[in-house]
Design an enzyme around this catalytic site. Structure first.
Site, PDB file in Angstrom:
ATOM      1  N   ARG A 292       0.823  -1.214   0.000  1.00  0.00           N
ATOM      2  CA  ARG A 292       0.000   0.000   0.000  1.00  0.00           C
ATOM      3  C   ARG A 292       0.853   1.259   0.000  1.00  0.00           C
ATOM      4  O   ARG A 292       0.530   2.237  -0.686  1.00  0.00           O
ATOM      5  CB  ARG A 292      -0.951  -0.021   1.197  1.00  0.00           C
ATOM      6  CG  ARG A 292      -1.885   1.195   1.316  1.00  0.00           C
ATOM      7  CD  ARG A 292      -2.530   1.588   0.011  1.00  0.00           C
ATOM      8  NE  ARG A 292      -3.197   0.503  -0.677  1.00  0.00           N
ATOM      9  CZ  ARG A 292      -3.591   0.561  -1.927  1.00  0.00           C
ATOM     10  NH1 ARG A 292      -3.341   1.653  -2.656  1.00  0.00           N
ATOM     11  NH2 ARG A 292      -4.195  -0.466  -2.495  1.00  0.00           N
TER      12      ARG A 292
ATOM     13  N   LYS B  40       1.932  24.805  -3.883  1.00  0.00           N
ATOM     14  CA  LYS B  40       0.659  24.182  -3.473  1.00  0.00           C
ATOM     15  C   LYS B  40       0.801  22.663  -3.524  1.00  0.00           C
ATOM     16  O   LYS B  40       0.210  21.969  -4.353  1.00  0.00           O
ATOM     17  CB  LYS B  40      -0.477  24.671  -4.373  1.00  0.00           C
ATOM     18  CG  LYS B  40      -0.724  26.174  -4.243  1.00  0.00           C
ATOM     19  CD  LYS B  40      -1.789  26.657  -5.207  1.00  0.00           C
ATOM     20  CE  LYS B  40      -1.980  28.163  -5.086  1.00  0.00           C
ATOM     21  NZ  LYS B  40      -2.969  28.685  -6.065  1.00  0.00           N
TER      22      LYS B  40
ATOM     23  N   LYS C  76       4.255  39.213  -3.157  1.00  0.00           N
ATOM     24  CA  LYS C  76       2.858  39.028  -3.527  1.00  0.00           C
ATOM     25  C   LYS C  76       2.015  40.170  -2.972  1.00  0.00           C
ATOM     26  O   LYS C  76       2.538  41.122  -2.394  1.00  0.00           O
ATOM     27  CB  LYS C  76       2.377  37.654  -3.045  1.00  0.00           C
ATOM     28  CG  LYS C  76       3.136  36.504  -3.731  1.00  0.00           C
ATOM     29  CD  LYS C  76       2.692  35.145  -3.272  1.00  0.00           C
ATOM     30  CE  LYS C  76       1.324  34.765  -3.786  1.00  0.00           C
ATOM     31  NZ  LYS C  76       1.329  34.548  -5.250  1.00  0.00           N
TER      32      LYS C  76
ATOM     33  N   GLU D  50       4.603  39.965  -7.995  1.00  0.00           N
ATOM     34  CA  GLU D  50       3.287  39.675  -8.564  1.00  0.00           C
ATOM     35  C   GLU D  50       2.532  40.984  -8.774  1.00  0.00           C
ATOM     36  O   GLU D  50       2.477  41.831  -7.883  1.00  0.00           O
ATOM     37  CB  GLU D  50       2.507  38.775  -7.598  1.00  0.00           C
ATOM     38  CG  GLU D  50       1.080  38.479  -8.022  1.00  0.00           C
ATOM     39  CD  GLU D  50       0.309  37.764  -6.923  1.00  0.00           C
ATOM     40  OE1 GLU D  50       0.293  36.528  -6.936  1.00  0.00           O
ATOM     41  OE2 GLU D  50      -0.248  38.459  -6.034  1.00  0.00           O
TER      42      GLU D  50
ATOM     43  N   ASP E 201      -0.790  38.110 -12.573  1.00  0.00           N
ATOM     44  CA  ASP E 201      -1.788  37.314 -11.866  1.00  0.00           C
ATOM     45  C   ASP E 201      -3.190  37.567 -12.408  1.00  0.00           C
ATOM     46  O   ASP E 201      -3.705  38.687 -12.351  1.00  0.00           O
ATOM     47  CB  ASP E 201      -1.744  37.644 -10.373  1.00  0.00           C
ATOM     48  CG  ASP E 201      -2.670  36.761  -9.557  1.00  0.00           C
ATOM     49  OD1 ASP E 201      -2.642  35.537  -9.753  1.00  0.00           O
ATOM     50  OD2 ASP E 201      -3.428  37.297  -8.729  1.00  0.00           O
TER      51      ASP E 201
END
Length: 285
Positions: free
Chosen positions: A101, A136, A168, A199, A224
């Site tokens: 597994r 992410k 950002k 960004e 963005d």
């Protein structure tokens, strides 16, 4: 990154095995399978894809049976058809069942990422744009998942918060709302080998950072959620002075049109946060 990947791989595999085997090990195999029984089996793909994570299967098997005989007819990064044998093993039967597994979970997850990445890369072929991942990722699996992206033909964006400056919207807000001021502060703090990316979500922000004096501007500008028209305008006005990265809501259905605007890089969070695990199973040979 390969050395880091190898270190992370052992940590992940050992923790996954410990999680699955628990305090007493595989009590089903212990009850039903003779201690010295041998098993020859194959890890077989149920659907087509791109190979990744084969080292995870190999390591899981060898941790439980150091003498396991293992063959890998397919190499990491290679495309395979449904029904292909990815790994062939001959080892202690309890060890194979105990590792099954963990090996399948990691191979399925990583093959899924490599396969999805390859689909995005193929979708932009001939445009000059490159596909990149993001941060992410699944907590604890970043090194493995980014390796899978690379095997699928994608680029790795920064690995973490410490290897590149990426300004950002929240950073900009904390610098008085001015992207150019945030870039100036970053340049003042950055060493000569540290890349600076900012960004922006409007053309006027792009123009402001492009207007910084030589040596004070960013290396990369992330556009963005720009419209296609604004992406084309950004490419024309930038004229190659900085690397342009498009980001935000990119899908397989939209990526080609984005690439055709002339941007250099397209970052896609879905490569890691939305890739479906590839169906891989273990069959006795």
């Amino acid at each position: 990154m390969n050395g880091f990947h190898d270190d992370a791989l052992e940590t992940v595999v050992r923790r996954a095995l410990a999680e699955d085997l628990g305090r007493a090990g595989d009590v089903t195999a212990q009850a039903c399978v003779p201690q010295d029984a041998r098993l020859t089996a194959v890890f077989r793909a149920r659907q087509p894809g791109v190979a990744a994570g084969l080292a995870a299967a190999r390591l899981a098997l060898r941790i439980l049976d150091p003498d396991a005989g293992i063959e890998e007819p397919v190499r990491d990064g290679e495309a395979f058809a449904a029904g292909a044998t990815l790994v062939r093993v001959s080892a202690n039967a309890r060890a194979v069942l105990g590792a099954e597994r963990t090996a399948l979970n990691l191979m399925g997850r990583l093959c899924g990422i490599a396969t999805l990445t390859r689909a995005y890369v193929d979708a932009v072929a001939g445009t000059g744009a490159r596909i990149a991942d993001t941060r992410k990722t699944t907590p604890g699996l970043r090194a493995l998942e980014k390796r899978a992206v690379a095997l699928g033909g994608g680029l790795n964006h920064r690995f973490g918060l410490d290897d590149a400056i990426l300004i950002k919207d929240n950073h900009v807000a904390l610098c008085g709302g001015e992207a150019a001021e945030a870039v100036r502060r970053a340049r003042a703090a950055a060493g000569h080998l540290m890349k600076v990316e900012v960004e922006v979500d409007r053309l006027d922000q792009l123009r402001a950072v492009l207007g910084l004096s030589a040596g004070q501007g960013p290396d990369v500008v992330m556009l963005d959620n720009f419209s296609l028209d604004d992406l084309r305008t950004a490419v024309a006005e930038t004229a190659g002075r900085v690397v342009l990265e498009a980001s935000g809501g990119v899908t397989l259905g939209t990526v080609r049109a984005i690439a055709e605007t002339g941007v250099d890089v397209i970052s896609v969070g879905a490569l890691t946060h939305s890739a479906a695990a590839l169906d891989v199973g273990l069959d006795a040979a």
